[in-house]
Design a protein around this motif. Sequence first.
Motif, PDB file in Angstrom:
ATOM      1  N   THR A 213       4.878   4.950  -9.408  1.00 30.31           N
ATOM      2  CA  THR A 213       4.431   6.276  -8.979  1.00 30.31           C
ATOM      3  C   THR A 213       5.308   6.799  -7.856  1.00 30.31           C
ATOM      4  OG1 THR A 213       2.162   5.803  -9.627  1.00 30.31           O
ATOM      5  CG2 THR A 213       2.492   7.586  -8.035  1.00 30.31           C
ATOM      6  N   GLU A 214       5.599   5.964  -6.887  1.00 32.98           N
ATOM      7  CA  GLU A 214       6.444   6.390  -5.763  1.00 32.98           C
ATOM      8  C   GLU A 214       7.847   6.740  -6.245  1.00 32.98           C
ATOM      9  OE1 GLU A 214       7.543   7.604  -2.128  1.00 32.98           O
ATOM     10  OE2 GLU A 214       5.510   7.064  -2.729  1.00 32.98           O
TER      11      GLU A 214
ATOM     12  N   LEU B 192       4.940   1.826   1.002  1.00 38.33           N
ATOM     13  CA  LEU B 192       5.927   2.106  -0.038  1.00 38.33           C
ATOM     14  C   LEU B 192       6.726   3.361   0.288  1.00 38.33           C
ATOM     15  CD1 LEU B 192       3.966   1.338  -3.315  1.00 38.33           C
ATOM     16  CD2 LEU B 192       5.775  -0.009  -2.272  1.00 38.33           C
ATOM     17  N   ARG B 193       6.087   4.331   0.895  1.00 35.93           N
ATOM     18  CA  ARG B 193       6.795   5.568   1.252  1.00 35.93           C
ATOM     19  C   ARG B 193       7.859   5.329   2.309  1.00 35.93           C
ATOM     20  NH1 ARG B 193       1.319   7.785   0.878  1.00 35.93           N
ATOM     21  NH2 ARG B 193       1.209   8.728  -1.184  1.00 35.93           N
TER      22      ARG B 193
ATOM     23  N   LYS C  71      -1.512  -3.225 -10.590  1.00 38.18           N
ATOM     24  CA  LYS C  71      -1.706  -2.033  -9.762  1.00 38.18           C
ATOM     25  C   LYS C  71      -0.549  -1.843  -8.792  1.00 38.18           C
ATOM     26  CE  LYS C  71      -6.605  -1.324 -10.060  1.00 38.18           C
ATOM     27  NZ  LYS C  71      -7.665  -0.622  -9.386  1.00 38.18           N
ATOM     28  N   ASP C  72      -0.014  -2.937  -8.258  1.00 36.66           N
ATOM     29  CA  ASP C  72       1.154  -2.847  -7.378  1.00 36.66           C
ATOM     30  C   ASP C  72       2.338  -2.241  -8.130  1.00 36.66           C
ATOM     31  OD1 ASP C  72      -0.213  -3.943  -5.256  1.00 36.66           O
ATOM     32  OD2 ASP C  72       0.596  -5.966  -5.546  1.00 36.66           O
TER      33      ASP C  72
ATOM     34  N   VAL D 298       0.852  -1.181   0.000  1.00 37.54           N
ATOM     35  CA  VAL D 298       0.000   0.000   0.000  1.00 37.54           C
ATOM     36  C   VAL D 298       0.889   1.233   0.000  1.00 37.54           C
ATOM     37  CG1 VAL D 298      -1.984  -1.118   1.075  1.00 37.54           C
ATOM     38  CG2 VAL D 298      -0.234  -0.082   2.504  1.00 37.54           C
ATOM     39  N   SER D 299       0.352   2.355  -0.393  1.00 41.18           N
ATOM     40  CA  SER D 299       1.145   3.571  -0.572  1.00 41.18           C
ATOM     41  C   SER D 299       1.900   3.979   0.695  1.00 41.18           C
ATOM     42  CB  SER D 299       0.244   4.714  -1.025  1.00 41.18           C
ATOM     43  OG  SER D 299      -0.326   4.413  -2.265  1.00 41.18           O
TER      44      SER D 299
ATOM     45  N   ARG E  51       1.829   1.428  -8.508  1.00 43.79           N
ATOM     46  CA  ARG E  51       2.092   2.146  -7.253  1.00 43.79           C
ATOM     47  C   ARG E  51       3.587   2.344  -7.037  1.00 43.79           C
ATOM     48  NH1 ARG E  51      -1.596  -1.543  -5.095  1.00 43.79           N
ATOM     49  NH2 ARG E  51      -3.638  -0.622  -4.951  1.00 43.79           N
TER      50      ARG E  51
END
Length: 84
Positions: A62-63, A13-14, A55-56, A9-10, A59
Amino acid sequence: MAVGSKDLVSENLRGLDDERLVDELRKAKEELFNLRFQSATGQLDNHGRLRAVRKDIARIYTELRERELGIGQSPSVEAKEESA
């Protein structure tokens, strides 16, 4: 209903550094390849997993892109800024 891996999840990942993100991306791409292969041979049981893995991957990309543009920061950079 959440789609994808619960550990990707975002928010999680952060918290990962750049090397770990690249490693997770490699694993997700390998899994997607295997799922596509299973789908082509008729062995795939859960077709929703294809969408979740895509989708993973999105994500993770994107990060990485946010960090490249300076929108997001890796945890090591944030720790250095707080100590300074």
